[in-house]
Write a protein that holds these residues in place. Structure first.
Motif, PDB file in Angstrom:
ATOM      1  N   GLU A 107       1.003   1.897  -1.882  1.00 54.30           N
ATOM      2  CA  GLU A 107       1.941   1.060  -2.423  1.00 54.30           C
ATOM      3  C   GLU A 107       1.317  -0.200  -2.992  1.00 54.30           C
ATOM      4  O   GLU A 107       0.145  -0.483  -2.695  1.00 54.30           O
ATOM      5  CB  GLU A 107       3.155   0.788  -1.606  1.00 54.30           C
ATOM      6  N   THR A 127       1.492  -2.854  -6.807  1.00 57.41           N
ATOM      7  CA  THR A 127       2.072  -3.443  -8.010  1.00 57.41           C
ATOM      8  C   THR A 127       1.218  -2.689  -9.459  1.00 57.41           C
ATOM      9  O   THR A 127       0.300  -2.669  -9.305  1.00 57.41           O
ATOM     10  CB  THR A 127       1.875  -4.872  -8.266  1.00 57.41           C
ATOM     11  N   PRO A 158       6.828  -3.033  -8.663  1.00 57.12           N
ATOM     12  CA  PRO A 158       6.347  -2.078  -7.664  1.00 57.12           C
ATOM     13  C   PRO A 158       5.930  -0.687  -7.685  1.00 57.12           C
ATOM     14  O   PRO A 158       6.919  -0.006  -8.533  1.00 57.12           O
ATOM     15  CB  PRO A 158       7.369  -2.507  -6.570  1.00 57.12           C
ATOM     16  N   LYS A 161       5.010   2.970  -5.219  1.00 58.80           N
ATOM     17  CA  LYS A 161       5.429   3.567  -3.874  1.00 58.80           C
ATOM     18  C   LYS A 161       4.948   5.089  -4.061  1.00 58.80           C
ATOM     19  O   LYS A 161       4.886   5.405  -4.925  1.00 58.80           O
ATOM     20  CB  LYS A 161       6.562   3.157  -3.129  1.00 58.80           C
ATOM     21  N   ASP A 168      -1.757  -2.760  -2.142  1.00 64.37           N
ATOM     22  CA  ASP A 168      -1.316  -3.912  -1.079  1.00 64.37           C
ATOM     23  C   ASP A 168      -2.548  -4.739  -0.504  1.00 64.37           C
ATOM     24  O   ASP A 168      -3.561  -3.811  -0.429  1.00 64.37           O
ATOM     25  CB  ASP A 168      -0.462  -3.273  -0.011  1.00 64.37           C
ATOM     26  N   ASN A 202       8.724  -8.604  -7.297  1.00 66.88           N
ATOM     27  CA  ASN A 202       8.201  -7.387  -6.925  1.00 66.88           C
ATOM     28  C   ASN A 202       7.779  -7.358  -5.502  1.00 66.88           C
ATOM     29  O   ASN A 202       8.040  -6.587  -4.834  1.00 66.88           O
ATOM     30  CB  ASN A 202       7.032  -7.036  -7.858  1.00 66.88           C
ATOM     31  N   LYS A 247       9.509  -5.416  -1.898  1.00 68.17           N
ATOM     32  CA  LYS A 247       8.547  -4.463  -1.091  1.00 68.17           C
ATOM     33  C   LYS A 247       8.978  -5.028   0.260  1.00 68.17           C
ATOM     34  O   LYS A 247       9.197  -4.353   1.386  1.00 68.17           O
ATOM     35  CB  LYS A 247       7.066  -4.691  -1.482  1.00 68.17           C
TER      36      LYS A 247
END
Length: 309
Positions: free
Chosen positions: A45, A47, A56, A58, A76, A240, A244
């Motif tokens: 995950e 941005t 975001p 995922k 991340d 964003n 998360k």
């Protein structure tokens, strides 16, 4: 750093090239290539930046990135802490519909596909309802080669063009792919610095110095290239990150989310969150983390709902 002109690994795969990444982190540079790109996120995950659009991403998400669209899947920060772990898994399908596939796409039977591909120039996200079916088809494509892969991929594009509705456009309404070398360097430095320091107090003077511009020149430059102010962009990045944290349950209260994403107080955070997402943080938490039945029993949610808007 700059907007890198990425070269797709052609090998001897033909017109539809598949690259499977199982790595510690996603490719960490703003880049572009002449091929359009269909990407399935299997693990990881972060941005997504596509042009001047941010959101975001995922596991499970599927995107179509337009040809020559500057983009970056910024993973991340925790993925860089242990480079021995395979933290991310993604499959990318590259195809050059303006050159290699141009002749095939000129066939009258593929008119709907041609029209669909025109929409992909600003990049698209597949609706969640179609993710499972499409992911299975992408995994099947990975096992095919040659003409079988080509025909199966064209079948997938045909299904996209005829059956899939409500694609999410990753566009701010301002398409500008032709960055010069110096513009690409500046925009990438601005994006990278913001993604790494969004939780801090980033002043206009500070970000202008990153771009090697005066504050006045920077404001004009950023607005010209993105059609949004830097504060609007920074708020998108911060919200964003907040989304998360809400989804993952990484915070105990609205205040902790606000402070962790660069806001000095929950009231400002609430106001900006609603402006960016169209809903309050409590509504977002109900929708994406708890579900309607559990939301009203959660002390976390109750605290959020008590904050003045």
């Amino acid at each position: 750093m700059k907007v890198i002109q990425f070269t797709v690994p052609v090998a001897e795969e033909g017109s539809v090239v598949i690259q499977e990444d199982i790595l510690p982190y996603f490719y960490n540079y703003l880049h572009r290539h002449k091929e359009a790109q269909l990407t399935l996120i299997i693990k990881g995950e972060g941005t997504l930046i596509a042009g001047s659009y941010t959101q975001p991403f995922k596991a499970g998400d599927i995107y179509v990135i337009g040809a020559n669209q500057p983009h970056m899947f910024k993973g991340d920060a925790r993925y860089f802490e242990n480079l021995k772990e395979k933290n991310i898994h993604a499959i990318h399908i590259f195809f050059d519909h303006d050159n290699a596939l141009k002749g095939m796409l000129a066939l009258p039977e593929l008119e709907s596909v041609r029209k669909f591909l025109q929409l992909t120039r600003s990049s698209l996200q597949l609706p969640a309802v179609h993710e499972e079916k499409t992911a299975a088809e992408i995994l099947r494509l990975c096992k095919l080669t040659g003409a079988e892969r080509l025909f199966a991929f064209m079948s997938l594009l045909t299904w996209f063009s005829r059956q899939v509705k409500d694609w999410k456009s990753l566009s701010t309404g301002f398409l500008r792919h032709a960055y010069s070398e110096s513009e690409g360097l500046r925009m990438n430095d601005i994006y990278q610095y913001t993604l790494e320091h969004y939780a801090e107090n980033i002043s206009l003077a500070r970000i202008a110095s990153v771009a090697h511009l005066t504050t006045y020149a920077f404001c004009k430059y950023f607005k010209k290239h993105t059609r949004k102010t830097y504060l609007e962009f920074l708020n998108e990045i911060r919200i964003n990150a907040a989304c998360k944290k809400i989804i993952n349950g990484d915070a105990e209260s609205i205040a902790s989310v606000a402070y962790a994403t660069g806001y000095n107080n929950p009231i400002t955070f609430n106001r900006v969150f609603r402006k960016v997402t169209g809903m309050s943080p409590s509504a977002y938490a109900r929708q994406y983390r708890f579900g309607q039945e559990n939301a009203h029993r959660s002390g976390f949610i109750n605290e959020w709902e008590e904050v003045a808007l």
